[in-house]
Design a protein around this motif. Structure first.
Motif, short mmCIF file in Angstrom:
data_model
loop_
_atom_site.label_atom_id
_atom_site.label_comp_id
_atom_site.label_asym_id
_atom_site.label_seq_id
_atom_site.Cartn_x
_atom_site.Cartn_y
_atom_site.Cartn_z
N CYS A 193 0.84 -1.20 0.00
CA CYS A 193 0.00 0.00 0.00
C CYS A 193 0.87 1.25 0.00
CB CYS A 193 -0.95 -0.01 1.20
SG CYS A 193 -0.17 -0.35 2.77
N GLU A 196 3.04 -9.44 9.70
CA GLU A 196 3.41 -9.31 8.30
C GLU A 196 3.93 -10.60 7.67
OE1 GLU A 196 6.15 -6.03 7.87
OE2 GLU A 196 4.57 -4.55 8.19
N ASP A 224 0.18 -5.67 5.43
CA ASP A 224 0.40 -4.60 4.45
C ASP A 224 1.63 -4.82 3.57
OD1 ASP A 224 2.15 -4.11 6.51
OD2 ASP A 224 1.50 -2.07 6.88
#
Length: 173
Positions: free
Chosen positions: A62, A93, A140
């Protein structure tokens, strides 16, 4: 036009438009006297190396800098220790379990998000993980790769602080 003095126009306490920037790091409301400081947010970055001496880098999923290389990590939550944040972020993550960590360095950064510059201080930790068996990209990040530190293309690295952290690590090895 992402700097706080260009974005913040009204007092967050009383809503007055008489919110004056002092030219360095704070605003003061002339109506209610609320004093608002622009401080650095704390973020963490993990340096994780495999048995071949390659550094684990992630790809940003992102903005800002979508698709660019980054170190795994993220923002420290309010009232959270930086070490605990590192453990949490690496689990979120990459699904990795940190077994050891050592502080390496810190560097300032400007993180532009939602049209607003967030000043950060990025804390770097050299981390060992239990194993890479169940590692997968989530949260992300869109992917990850292992790269020898000398082979990293710094034009593909997401921010100046991450470049500085990688260079600090290279001096250690």
């Amino acid at each position: 036009m992402t700097q706080p003095q260009e974005v913040i126009k009204y007092c967050p306490k009383c809503g007055s438009g008489d919110f004056i920037y002092d030219g360095s790091k704070s605003f003061k409301c002339q109506t209610c006297q609320f004093h608002f400081f622009i401080n650095s947010a704390c973020a963490v970055a993990a340096l994780i190396v495999n048995d071949n001496g390659e550094l684990l880098l992630t790809r940003r999923a992102c903005e800002p800098n979508i698709g660019m290389l980054d170190l795994p990590g993220g923002f420290v939550d309010p009232m959270e220790r930086a070490e605990q944040s590192t453990i949490r972020e690496i689990k979120e993550e990459l699904n990795l379990e940190i077994t050891e960590m050592q502080f390496i360095a810190s560097y300032p950064n400007e993180y532009v998000f939602s049209g607003y510059t967030v000043f950060t201080i990025d804390l770097a930790f050299l981390c060992k993980v239990k194993n890479f068996d169940n590692m997968h990209a989530q949260d992300d990040i869109s992917g990850f790769e292992f790269i020898k530190p000398d082979d990293i293309d710094f034009n593909d690295v997401s921010s100046s602080s991450i470049k500085n952290i990688i260079n600090a690590y290279k001096k250690l090895i």
